[in-house]
Design a protein around this motif. Structure first.
Motif, mmCIF file in Angstrom:
data_model
loop_
_atom_site.group_PDB
_atom_site.id
_atom_site.type_symbol
_atom_site.label_atom_id
_atom_site.label_comp_id
_atom_site.label_asym_id
_atom_site.label_seq_id
_atom_site.Cartn_x
_atom_site.Cartn_y
_atom_site.Cartn_z
ATOM 1 N N GLY A 27 0.827 -1.208 0.000
ATOM 2 C CA GLY A 27 0.000 0.000 0.000
ATOM 3 C C GLY A 27 0.857 1.252 0.000
ATOM 4 N N GLY A 28 1.957 1.216 0.753
ATOM 5 C CA GLY A 28 2.877 2.350 0.772
ATOM 6 C C GLY A 28 3.523 2.579 -0.578
ATOM 7 N N VAL A 29 3.920 1.495 -1.224
ATOM 8 C CA VAL A 29 4.517 1.613 -2.566
ATOM 9 C C VAL A 29 3.480 2.173 -3.538
ATOM 10 N N GLY A 30 2.261 1.638 -3.470
ATOM 11 C CA GLY A 30 1.191 2.136 -4.349
ATOM 12 C C GLY A 30 0.855 3.590 -4.070
ATOM 13 N N GLY A 31 0.846 3.960 -2.787
ATOM 14 C CA GLY A 31 0.570 5.351 -2.430
ATOM 15 C C GLY A 31 1.648 6.300 -2.943
ATOM 16 N N ALA A 32 2.914 5.888 -2.784
ATOM 17 C CA ALA A 32 4.020 6.713 -3.280
ATOM 18 C C ALA A 32 3.940 6.870 -4.797
ATOM 19 N N LEU A 33 3.556 5.805 -5.465
ATOM 20 C CA LEU A 33 3.396 5.859 -6.914
ATOM 21 C C LEU A 33 2.238 6.792 -7.292
ATOM 22 N N ALA A 34 1.112 6.642 -6.602
ATOM 23 C CA ALA A 34 -0.064 7.467 -6.906
ATOM 24 C C ALA A 34 0.200 8.950 -6.655
ATOM 25 N N LEU A 35 0.997 9.259 -5.642
ATOM 26 C CA LEU A 35 1.314 10.652 -5.330
ATOM 27 C C LEU A 35 2.444 11.212 -6.185
ATOM 28 N N GLY A 36 3.017 10.363 -7.032
ATOM 29 C CA GLY A 36 4.087 10.810 -7.901
ATOM 30 C C GLY A 36 5.434 10.933 -7.208
ATOM 31 N N LEU A 37 5.570 10.312 -6.031
ATOM 32 C CA LEU A 37 6.838 10.384 -5.301
ATOM 33 C C LEU A 37 7.905 9.489 -5.917
ATOM 34 N N VAL A 38 7.467 8.416 -6.595
ATOM 35 C CA VAL A 38 8.392 7.515 -7.284
ATOM 36 C C VAL A 38 7.842 7.226 -8.678
#
Length: 110
Positions: A27-38
């Motif tokens: 979920g953290g990886v998906g969240g970072a992806l969704a927020l454009g952090l990675v």
């Protein structure tokens, strides 16, 4: 597993999934992806880290374990050295631990 954490784990064949930690990790990886952090390629590599570590399981052939060790080394900066959230269960190791504990208990050292 015999402790209380086993309630939060799902076994799918030889694979154990720690549900809360998996949800948090992926979920953290998906969240970072969704927020454009990675970027997507980095997110995919981070998400794959627990699976790369499974390639080091002692039942696998040496060439696969070698590749797994190399990939695990590459994954260390993104959490590849942490306890696995999704991992292969090592039944032989569990049996050996149980025998050692039983022997220590019989000797009075448990």
């Amino acid at each position: 597993m015999s402790d209380d954490s086993a309630i939060l784990e799902i076994r799918v064949g030889p694979v154990l999934v720690d549900v809360p930690r998996s949800l948090g990790y992926f979920g953290g990886v998906g969240g970072a992806l969704a927020l454009g952090l990675v970027d997507p390629p980095l997110a995919a590599f981070i998400a794959a880290a627990p699976f790369l570590v499974m390639l080091t399981h002692r039942r696998l052939p040496v060439p696969i374990r070698f590749v797994g060790e190399a990939l695990e080394g590459a994954a260390k900066p993104v959490g590849g050295d942490d306890d696995g959230y999704v991992k292969l269960q090592d039944e032989q190791r569990d049996r050996e631990r149980a025998r050692a504990l039983a022997a220590a208990t019989r000797r009075g050292g448990g």
